[in-house]
Design an enzyme around this catalytic site. Structure first.
Site, short mmCIF file in Angstrom:
data_model
loop_
_atom_site.label_atom_id
_atom_site.label_comp_id
_atom_site.label_asym_id
_atom_site.label_seq_id
_atom_site.Cartn_x
_atom_site.Cartn_y
_atom_site.Cartn_z
N TRP A 1 38.33 39.82 37.53
CA TRP A 1 37.38 40.22 37.49
C TRP A 1 36.73 38.52 37.59
O TRP A 1 35.41 38.08 38.14
CB TRP A 1 37.17 41.48 37.15
CG TRP A 1 35.68 41.74 37.79
CD1 TRP A 1 35.06 41.92 39.06
CD2 TRP A 1 34.80 41.95 37.15
NE1 TRP A 1 34.15 42.84 39.12
CE2 TRP A 1 33.13 42.99 37.40
CE3 TRP A 1 34.43 42.83 35.55
CZ2 TRP A 1 32.35 42.68 37.94
CZ3 TRP A 1 32.99 43.05 35.08
CH2 TRP A 1 31.70 42.98 35.98
N LYS B 1 53.37 56.71 29.65
CA LYS B 1 52.73 58.41 29.95
C LYS B 1 54.55 58.49 29.61
O LYS B 1 54.98 60.08 29.26
CB LYS B 1 52.42 58.30 31.34
CG LYS B 1 51.56 59.49 31.24
CD LYS B 1 50.72 60.09 31.79
CE LYS B 1 49.45 60.54 31.59
NZ LYS B 1 48.70 60.32 33.06
N GLN C 1 40.31 40.05 32.68
CA GLN C 1 40.05 40.43 33.96
C GLN C 1 39.63 39.05 33.68
O GLN C 1 38.82 38.97 34.56
CB GLN C 1 39.32 41.56 33.48
CG GLN C 1 39.76 42.89 33.65
CD GLN C 1 40.14 43.39 34.90
OE1 GLN C 1 39.61 42.05 36.29
NE2 GLN C 1 39.97 44.48 35.34
N LYS D 1 54.30 48.85 25.51
CA LYS D 1 53.24 48.88 26.10
C LYS D 1 52.86 50.73 26.21
O LYS D 1 54.17 51.03 25.78
CB LYS D 1 53.38 48.60 28.24
CG LYS D 1 52.58 48.23 27.70
CD LYS D 1 53.30 47.34 29.53
CE LYS D 1 51.86 48.40 30.61
NZ LYS D 1 51.66 48.21 30.80
N TRP E 1 39.65 42.24 45.30
CA TRP E 1 39.04 40.94 44.34
C TRP E 1 37.77 40.68 44.92
O TRP E 1 37.08 40.56 44.68
CB TRP E 1 39.48 40.37 44.00
CG TRP E 1 40.89 41.09 43.19
CD1 TRP E 1 42.37 41.25 43.59
CD2 TRP E 1 40.60 41.51 41.93
NE1 TRP E 1 42.87 42.36 42.31
CE2 TRP E 1 42.20 41.99 41.85
CE3 TRP E 1 39.99 41.64 40.95
CZ2 TRP E 1 42.13 42.87 39.92
CZ3 TRP E 1 39.79 42.70 39.53
CH2 TRP E 1 41.08 42.69 39.07
N PRO F 1 34.10 47.47 38.59
CA PRO F 1 34.67 49.41 39.28
C PRO F 1 35.68 49.45 38.63
O PRO F 1 36.57 47.96 38.74
CB PRO F 1 34.08 48.65 40.59
CG PRO F 1 33.85 47.38 40.49
CD PRO F 1 33.96 46.54 39.30
N ASP G 1 35.98 51.06 42.75
CA ASP G 1 36.55 50.33 43.39
C ASP G 1 37.65 51.25 44.14
O ASP G 1 38.64 51.93 44.22
CB ASP G 1 37.27 49.75 42.76
CG ASP G 1 38.01 48.22 43.39
OD1 ASP G 1 38.14 47.94 44.60
OD2 ASP G 1 38.22 47.39 42.09
#
Ligand SMILES: [Zn+2]
Ligand SMILES: [Zn+2]
Length: 1008
Positions: free
Chosen positions: A601, A637, A597, A634, A561, A50, A89
């Site tokens: 996760w 924005k 992850q 990286k 988590w 999620p 999430d």
């Protein structure tokens, strides 16, 4: 047949094509049909991690969405039932921070002032604000997923399953409460877990002033043969001056050698290996091992701390006597610093551990906002820890306790949500005991197939080996409440864990009071009507089973988590519902996320599954790298250093973007600099080429045809070859997809498309244009090759693949077709091999022509070829291809190549060729005719004449040879010329004055 008409000229608008296909999928419910078609088949279990709903989707999500979609589509075509359900999430710091900004408040005090009920309600109301944007992106990406029917971690049913999971872990004795040193955010006022910090964004390189501090040893203490005088100092180094007021001890290594030196009338102790720390001349007085320093006493840098400890009732006289001494510790090294470590019990992991072992006072110096407590002196009281560095340094300098300072570049952890610098803080928290289950975690990892494979024993195993116990509690608001209740009786303090809503109802003394609207006796009772969030859940009291006293819930909430880790069972509200379904759906066949992850996760899900079910949570895992900006930094924005994904999709099509991602090393877990140019290249080299092959096919094949392999008649060598190559490619793609290697699979498809276009179609063009039986057979082969390519391509480029497949076969959708199993027909490896040789011959021939300055238009008499290590004769049909490609009249195979000045030779490892370069008059005349044909073709093109439009040709030239060529050898059929006459008077519609082979010629065309 579909009604979309192929676009026969110009460059297709892929964006529009894709929009049409999206509409077609929606209107005809193709996704639903693909699910219905496989519903009774063996499931292929996929878990979708999620995402937080609090931000907009970016390239990372587009990448993740694509991988998940590619394998979902592939396995569906292979006949598996792939349920794909979206999840959100909803809890945790990301949304809490947004809401704080939204409400223009900051910090816990203000949250509690406006009320936790209101705060949490705003969180709930806003958490799915971006869901629409996500829905749009997911749809445009061509990702097939049940988006509307998503699971949410804030649903009571989901939270109830999380409670159940926690209770299982608790009952196995694997949860404990303790005070531990954790990274702590003073703005969010909560600890941050080690893997949250390990994820990107958290560490920033900063330069700070580090300091060599002088700790003054008490005089007349013995160190081997020497006594300390009143100017003997232990030199210690720290990068966090703000911790110095809270110093509790100094640590040295027992077996490290230390030196006592004298410099400018003062004496310093430091490790022998670290003498380069000293500036200027010094005299060595003595050398001794660290163990000789144990027990030495020194003056605290800041007396206020020691004074305060004396008045603190929780500090025993015993503990006070242990303060400000030198202790031996294993963790001391001489890689940096001085070999003497300053220790502040509360503000370092090792510091706290040692303070506990040596029974030193463990008392906070900062409050929960990271500010010095009231007992600090005026200049520090209420100061934020990071701001105290300068104050402390200045004060120590004034007292003459700084040996020197130096700038120190290190990466410092920051809060991943709010950017505040974190610090290590000894906090009370709840932990899952990872140490006890480590062998099992590592053992079950053996059952997981990792892609790329090195992550299995690498990053994943390593992160488990090094894992500290998992802090599962957070001191926040918008989250699942930690389901522990404690007895209020001081003499009892019994702790209990609640694992379900019904257990809560049974054991509470005031459930109905807190939830008056919940009609629990009614048949239509819906647990979603109960809000298990703070502040309501905190009002629920239980009766103590030990002493009959009242139990209150602990204040903490659950680390989100834990929720994502519980996803395999919590999304199904297991074990309260769907017991059977869960059994079928655990473990997953497939999960895919980006590399960070691995420690997040993937790791937490593995921990929870291991404890609860004694099984790994997934069998196959694909880990992608990170997409960086074009310049390797990286994507950001604010910097605007990457192209808007929407613009890229509009310009080149989603297909091109998907294919680019799937064929890039990012799929091997490497970081990749995003390259718009590469997307454009995929658009040109894959999408457009296939589109053009299909357009050509549709010019000559008007009816839909869904030919199978069995229907093909493979008479022509090129037909035989392309089908063999197709079978080989199809097997390769299947094999690679079964191994989760999208890079190799997609590249194999791209190579096939190139061969199909640049060799097969180009060489077959003339043959297919004829209106005979052979042409029909070949068109059948081409149709088969195109529809099979569309199938292979369907997972990667779902739009173009469907567009072409629907049109060629007349079937409803490529995504409802079965993955072709071409394992039965034999691949004609001989023909593949021969064609490869032929291509080498052509390549050598072309480069010879270039060297000898003989353009391909100029026919040549002969070429002789010798193959090295190949027995037998090549199929004459294949040699004919060489003759056509190289424009020579005769190609023959020879054991011995001819020699002589006419013969130009060239060779590669497998092939030698000799080209007859002699230009006879006959050949020259032919060459001239080809040049003239080219001149006319160019004029036709420039004039906008369409293929097949007949014209009369008029010319004028003083050159006899040109005239002969025009009247005798010129190909009128190829150039659509009706008749040729010499004339100067004619009024031509189009005309040109050309120079051919150095000779002037005027050509005019008249439309008829
Ligand atoms: Zn924070
Ligand atoms: Zn009790």
């Amino acid at each position: 047949m579909v009604d979309q008409k192929p676009q026969q000229s110009g460059i297709p608008n892929f964006n529009k094509l894709e929009q049409n296909i999206l509409k077609f999928w929606d209107e005809n419910k193709i996704f639903e049909k693909s699910l219905d078609k496989t519903r009774d088949k063996e499931p292929y279990i996929f878990y979708d991690g999620p995402p937080f709903a609090t931000g907009l989707p970016h390239y990372g999500h587009i990448l993740g969405s694509t991988v998940k979609d590619v394998f979902g589509r592939y396995q569906t075509m292979k006949g598996r039932y792939v349920r794909r359900r979206w999840g959100w999430d909803c809890h945790g710091l990301p949304i809490e921070n947004i809401v704080e900004q939204h409400l223009k408040i900051s910090g816990k005090k203000q949250i509690e002032e406006i009320g936790i009920d209101r705060f949490n309600k705003v969180c709930r109301d806003n958490v799915l604000n971006f869901a629409n944007e996500w829905g749009k992106t997911v749809r445009r990406m061509g990702r097939w997923v049940e988006f509307e029917n998503s699971y949410k971690t804030m649903d009571t049913s989901y939270m109830e399953s999380v409670w159940w999971g926690i209770k299982q872990i608790w009952e196995k004795g694997l949860i404990y409460e303790d005070r531990k040193v954790l990274l702590y955010c003073s703005r969010c006022e909560t600890p941050i877990s080690n893997f949250e910090v390990a994820m990107d964004n958290s560490y920033r390189d900063i330069t700070e002033e580090s300091v060599y501090v002088k700790f003054k040893l008490l005089p007349r203490q013995r160190i081997v043969n020497d006594l300390t005088n009143d100017k003997t100092y232990a030199l210690a180094w720290t990068t966090t001056p703000w911790t110095l007021p809270g110093n509790t001890s100094l640590n040295v290594g027992a077996d490290i050698n230390y030196i006592l030196v004298e410099q400018n009338g003062e004496r310093y102790i430091l490790a022998k290996d670290r003498l380069n720390v000293l500036e200027g001349e010094y005299e060595t007085i003595a050398e001794f091992p660290g163990r000789s320093l144990a027990g030495l006493q020194y003056e605290p840098l800041y007396p206020f701390f020691a004074e305060y400890l004396k008045t603190n009732p929780e500090v025993s006289p015993e503990q006070l006597s242990h303060l400000h001494r030198v202790y031996l510790a294993d963790f001391v090294t001489t890689t940096d610093g001085t070999g003497i470590v300053h220790n502040a019990a509360m503000y370092g992991e090792e510091d706290y551990q040692l303070a506990r072992e040596k029974d030193l006072p463990r008392v906070d110096m900062l409050d929960h906002k990271g500010q010095y407590l009231d007992y600090a002196p005026e200049n520090l009281k209420g100061v934020f820890f990071k701001d105290a560095d300068k104050i402390v340094l200045k004060e120590l300098r004034d007292k003459g306790l700084v040996y020197r300072t130096e700038n120190y570049l290190h990466s410092y952890p920051h809060c991943y949500r709010c950017g505040t610098p974190l610090f290590y803080n000894a906090l009370p928290a709840w932990f899952v005991n990872i140490q006890k289950i480590k062998p099992k975690l590592l053992g079950l990892n053996e059952n997981i197939n990792w892609y790329p494979e090195y992550l299995k024993r690498g990053r994943f195993a390593k992160s488990m080996e090094q894992a500290p116990d998992w802090n599962i509690s957070r001191n926040r608001y918008w989250a699942t409440a930690l389901p522990f209740w404690k007895c209020a009786e001081a003499s009892c303090r019994h702790t209990t864990c609640v694992g379900s809503v019904s257990e809560l109802m049974e054991r509470s003394v005031n459930f109905q009071e807190v939830y008056p609207a919940a009609d629990v006796r009614s048949n239509s009772f819906n647990i979603e009507s109960i809000d298990l969030h703070k502040p309501y859940i905190d009002q629920v009291k239980l009766k103590c089973e030990k002493c009959g006293g009242e139990m209150t819930r602990v204040n903490e909430v659950v680390d989100c988590w834990v929720e994502s880790a519980s996803m395999p069972f919590a999304e199904l509200h297991y074990p309260f519902e769907n017991r059977e379904l869960f059994q079928q759906r655990f473990p997953a066949d497939f999960v895919a996320e980006y590399i960070a992850q691995t420690r997040a996760w993937f790791y937490v899900m593995h921990v929870v599954s291991t404890i609860l079910f004694d099984k790994q949570p997934f069998n196959n895992v694909v880990t992608t790298g990170t997409i960086l900006a074009e310049d390797g930094s990286k994507m950001s924005k604010s910097k605007g250093n990457f192209p808007d994904p929407w613009l890229v999709m509009e310009k080149y099509g989603v297909d091109a973007l998907r294919f680019y991602l799937m064929s890039s090393p990012v799929m091997n877990a490497d970081d990749v600099d995003f390259s718009e140019k590469s997307v454009q290249e995929v658009n040109r080299k894959v999408s457009l080429i296939l589109y053009n092959v299909w357009s050509f096919y549709r010019m000559y094949q008007k009816a839909a045809s869904d030919a199978k392999y069995e229907d093909l008649k493979l008479d022509h060598v090129l037909d035989k070859w392309i089908v063999s190559l197709l079978i080989k490619t199809q097997r390769e793609v299947t094999k690679q997809m079964d191994n989760y290697n999208t890079v190799r699979a997609s590249r194999a498809i791209a190579e096939f498309i190139t061969e199909l276009s640049t060799w097969y179609v180009r060489r077959s063009r003339e043959r297919m244009k004829r209106d005979d039986e052979a042409a029909k057979q070949s068109l059948l082969v081409l149709g088969f090759a195109i529809s099979e390519t569309a199938k292979m391509l369907a997972p990667f480029m779902p739009f173009l693949a469907d567009y072409i497949y629907k049109d060629v076969t007349g079937n409803e959708s490529v995504h409802l077709s079965d993955w072709t199993d071409l394992s039965a027909p034999a691949v004609d490896t001989a023909i593949l091999e021969d064609m490869a040789l032929v291509k080498e011959v052509v390549e050598l021939g072309l480069s010879l022509r270039k060297e000898k300055n003989l353009k391909v238009r100029q026919p040549l008499a002969g070429l002789q070829v010798k193959f090295i290590g190949k027995k037998g004769e090549l199929d004459p049909e294949i040699l004919k291809i060489v003759a056509e490609e190289l424009n020579v009249y005769q190609v023959s195979q020879a054991d011995e190549l001819p020699k002589g000045e006419n013969w130009a030779v060239k060779d590669s490892l497998r092939v030698k060729i000799a080209l007859d370069t002699l230009l006879t008059d006959e050949l020259k005349a032919e060459g001239l005719a080809r040049d003239l044909e080219r001149l006319v073709q160019d004029l036709r093109k420039k004039s906008g004449l369409t293929v097949g439009e007949l014209v009369d040709l008029y010319y004028n030239t003083a050159d006899e040879k040109v005239e002969d060529a025009l009247l005798g050898r010129f190909d009128r059929k190829k150039t659509f010329v009706n008749q040729i006459s010499k004339s100067l008077e004619v009024e031509a519609d189009f005309e040109t004055q050309g120079v051919v082979d150095g000779k002037a010629v005027w050509v005019g065309l008249v439309k008829i």
